[in-house]
Scaffold this motif. Sequence first.
Motif, PDB file in Angstrom:
ATOM      1  N   GLN A 183       0.854  -1.185   0.000  1.00 30.63           N
ATOM      2  CA  GLN A 183       0.000   0.000   0.000  1.00 30.63           C
ATOM      3  C   GLN A 183       0.891   1.237   0.000  1.00 30.63           C
ATOM      4  O   GLN A 183       1.786   1.375   0.824  1.00 30.63           O
ATOM      5  N   LEU A 184       0.659   2.132  -0.942  1.00 32.87           N
ATOM      6  CA  LEU A 184       1.430   3.359  -1.052  1.00 32.87           C
ATOM      7  C   LEU A 184       0.612   4.513  -0.478  1.00 32.87           C
ATOM      8  O   LEU A 184      -0.579   4.626  -0.723  1.00 32.87           O
ATOM      9  N   ASP A 185       1.285   5.341   0.297  1.00 31.64           N
ATOM     10  CA  ASP A 185       0.665   6.517   0.902  1.00 31.64           C
ATOM     11  C   ASP A 185       1.442   7.718   0.378  1.00 31.64           C
ATOM     12  O   ASP A 185       2.514   8.042   0.868  1.00 31.64           O
ATOM     13  N   TYR A 186       0.912   8.372  -0.638  1.00 28.95           N
ATOM     14  CA  TYR A 186       1.611   9.405  -1.392  1.00 28.95           C
ATOM     15  C   TYR A 186       1.096  10.784  -0.994  1.00 28.95           C
ATOM     16  O   TYR A 186      -0.112  11.024  -1.012  1.00 28.95           O
ATOM     17  N   LEU A 187       1.994  11.681  -0.618  1.00 23.73           N
ATOM     18  CA  LEU A 187       1.627  13.032  -0.209  1.00 23.73           C
ATOM     19  C   LEU A 187       2.456  14.050  -0.980  1.00 23.73           C
ATOM     20  O   LEU A 187       3.661  13.860  -1.181  1.00 23.73           O
ATOM     21  N   GLU A 188       1.812  15.125  -1.411  1.00 22.87           N
ATOM     22  CA  GLU A 188       2.503  16.249  -2.045  1.00 22.87           C
ATOM     23  C   GLU A 188       1.951  17.536  -1.464  1.00 22.87           C
ATOM     24  O   GLU A 188       0.782  17.595  -1.092  1.00 22.87           O
ATOM     25  N   SER A 189       2.784  18.561  -1.407  1.00 23.37           N
ATOM     26  CA  SER A 189       2.281  19.866  -1.003  1.00 23.37           C
ATOM     27  C   SER A 189       3.089  20.963  -1.677  1.00 23.37           C
ATOM     28  O   SER A 189       4.257  20.780  -2.015  1.00 23.37           O
ATOM     29  N   ILE A 190       2.414  22.079  -1.881  1.00 22.87           N
ATOM     30  CA  ILE A 190       3.060  23.293  -2.371  1.00 22.87           C
ATOM     31  C   ILE A 190       2.732  24.382  -1.363  1.00 22.87           C
ATOM     32  O   ILE A 190       1.568  24.573  -1.000  1.00 22.87           O
ATOM     33  N   VAL A 191       3.771  25.073  -0.896  1.00 19.89           N
ATOM     34  CA  VAL A 191       3.604  26.174   0.046  1.00 19.89           C
ATOM     35  C   VAL A 191       4.136  27.435  -0.626  1.00 19.89           C
ATOM     36  O   VAL A 191       5.263  27.441  -1.126  1.00 19.89           O
ATOM     37  N   ILE A 192       3.317  28.473  -0.642  1.00 18.20           N
ATOM     38  CA  ILE A 192       3.747  29.773  -1.160  1.00 18.20           C
ATOM     39  C   ILE A 192       3.763  30.714   0.036  1.00 18.20           C
ATOM     40  O   ILE A 192       2.708  31.021   0.603  1.00 18.20           O
ATOM     41  N   ASP A 193       4.951  31.134   0.442  1.00 15.14           N
ATOM     42  CA  ASP A 193       5.149  31.878   1.682  1.00 15.14           C
ATOM     43  C   ASP A 193       5.561  33.319   1.382  1.00 15.14           C
ATOM     44  O   ASP A 193       6.689  33.570   0.950  1.00 15.14           O
ATOM     45  N   ARG A 194       4.646  34.248   1.609  1.00 13.90           N
ATOM     46  CA  ARG A 194       4.915  35.661   1.329  1.00 13.90           C
ATOM     47  C   ARG A 194       6.001  36.217   2.257  1.00 13.90           C
ATOM     48  O   ARG A 194       6.879  36.958   1.820  1.00 13.90           O
ATOM     49  N   ALA A 195       5.972  35.868   3.534  1.00 14.33           N
ATOM     50  CA  ALA A 195       6.924  36.423   4.498  1.00 14.33           C
ATOM     51  C   ALA A 195       8.366  36.049   4.154  1.00 14.33           C
ATOM     52  O   ALA A 195       9.273  36.872   4.284  1.00 14.33           O
ATOM     53  N   GLN A 196       8.573  34.818   3.702  1.00 11.65           N
ATOM     54  CA  GLN A 196       9.919  34.356   3.368  1.00 11.65           C
ATOM     55  C   GLN A 196      10.256  34.495   1.888  1.00 11.65           C
ATOM     56  O   GLN A 196      11.394  34.261   1.487  1.00 11.65           O
ATOM     57  N   GLN A 197       9.236  34.819   1.060  1.00  6.71           N
ATOM     58  CA  GLN A 197       9.406  34.909  -0.394  1.00  6.71           C
ATOM     59  C   GLN A 197       9.862  33.566  -0.980  1.00  6.71           C
ATOM     60  O   GLN A 197      10.719  33.494  -1.860  1.00  6.71           O
ATOM     61  N   ASP A 198       9.256  32.470  -0.467  1.00  2.00           N
ATOM     62  CA  ASP A 198       9.623  31.121  -0.891  1.00  2.00           C
ATOM     63  C   ASP A 198       8.444  30.392  -1.499  1.00  2.00           C
ATOM     64  O   ASP A 198       7.289  30.589  -1.106  1.00  2.00           O
ATOM     65  N   LEU A 199       8.755  29.523  -2.454  1.00  5.80           N
ATOM     66  CA  LEU A 199       7.827  28.528  -2.960  1.00  5.80           C
ATOM     67  C   LEU A 199       8.466  27.187  -2.618  1.00  5.80           C
ATOM     68  O   LEU A 199       9.615  26.940  -2.989  1.00  5.80           O
ATOM     69  N   ILE A 200       7.741  26.347  -1.883  1.00  2.69           N
ATOM     70  CA  ILE A 200       8.289  25.076  -1.412  1.00  2.69           C
ATOM     71  C   ILE A 200       7.424  23.945  -1.952  1.00  2.69           C
ATOM     72  O   ILE A 200       6.195  23.935  -1.772  1.00  2.69           O
ATOM     73  N   TYR A 201       8.062  22.986  -2.622  1.00  3.19           N
ATOM     74  CA  TYR A 201       7.370  21.813  -3.143  1.00  3.19           C
ATOM     75  C   TYR A 201       7.899  20.596  -2.393  1.00  3.19           C
ATOM     76  O   TYR A 201       9.102  20.344  -2.369  1.00  3.19           O
ATOM     77  N   ARG A 202       6.985  19.873  -1.734  1.00  2.00           N
ATOM     78  CA  ARG A 202       7.371  18.690  -0.959  1.00  2.00           C
ATOM     79  C   ARG A 202       6.661  17.457  -1.502  1.00  2.00           C
ATOM     80  O   ARG A 202       5.491  17.509  -1.860  1.00  2.00           O
ATOM     81  N   LYS A 203       7.401  16.354  -1.506  1.00  2.00           N
ATOM     82  CA  LYS A 203       6.838  15.071  -1.936  1.00  2.00           C
ATOM     83  C   LYS A 203       7.244  14.026  -0.899  1.00  2.00           C
ATOM     84  O   LYS A 203       8.413  13.912  -0.544  1.00  2.00           O
ATOM     85  N   HIS A 204       6.256  13.299  -0.397  1.00  5.03           N
ATOM     86  CA  HIS A 204       6.475  12.255   0.607  1.00  5.03           C
ATOM     87  C   HIS A 204       6.026  10.935  -0.009  1.00  5.03           C
ATOM     88  O   HIS A 204       4.836  10.727  -0.230  1.00  5.03           O
ATOM     89  N   LEU A 205       6.990  10.070  -0.289  1.00  2.80           N
ATOM     90  CA  LEU A 205       6.664   8.764  -0.884  1.00  2.80           C
ATOM     91  C   LEU A 205       6.546   7.683   0.180  1.00  2.80           C
ATOM     92  O   LEU A 205       5.766   6.756   0.039  1.00  2.80           O
ATOM     93  N   SER A 206       7.351   7.793   1.238  1.00  6.03           N
ATOM     94  CA  SER A 206       7.318   6.842   2.344  1.00  6.03           C
ATOM     95  C   SER A 206       8.078   7.479   3.507  1.00  6.03           C
ATOM     96  O   SER A 206       8.650   8.560   3.362  1.00  6.03           O
ATOM     97  N   ASP A 207       8.098   6.792   4.642  1.00  8.85           N
ATOM     98  CA  ASP A 207       8.850   7.317   5.778  1.00  8.85           C
ATOM     99  C   ASP A 207      10.345   7.381   5.476  1.00  8.85           C
ATOM    100  O   ASP A 207      11.069   8.149   6.090  1.00  8.85           O
ATOM    101  N   ASP A 208      10.800   6.594   4.500  1.00 12.47           N
ATOM    102  CA  ASP A 208      12.215   6.571   4.130  1.00 12.47           C
ATOM    103  C   ASP A 208      12.549   7.445   2.930  1.00 12.47           C
ATOM    104  O   ASP A 208      13.720   7.572   2.574  1.00 12.47           O
ATOM    105  N   CYS A 209      11.549   8.029   2.297  1.00  8.83           N
ATOM    106  CA  CYS A 209      11.800   8.787   1.076  1.00  8.83           C
ATOM    107  C   CYS A 209      10.950  10.059   1.026  1.00  8.83           C
ATOM    108  O   CYS A 209       9.750   9.989   0.794  1.00  8.83           O
TER     109      CYS A 209
END
Length: 69
Positions: A21-47
Amino acid sequence: RLTVRYHRQLNAYQEDGEPVQLDYLESIVIDRAQQDLIYRKHLSDDCEMEHRYHIADAIDALLDVLQTP
């Protein structure tokens, strides 16, 4: 700050035919205070992967366009 999250669970099979069973998570954070765009991908606890982009002034412009009246 704007966060968009995506979560998908699915059943797959390994090469030996064993189910996994795969539990796949993705997120995009757009942070005005830090002027950052953050893309996260979680494939497993090890990756996990994260890409961080610091884009001065462009983050303000992007969030201003997305703002509802």
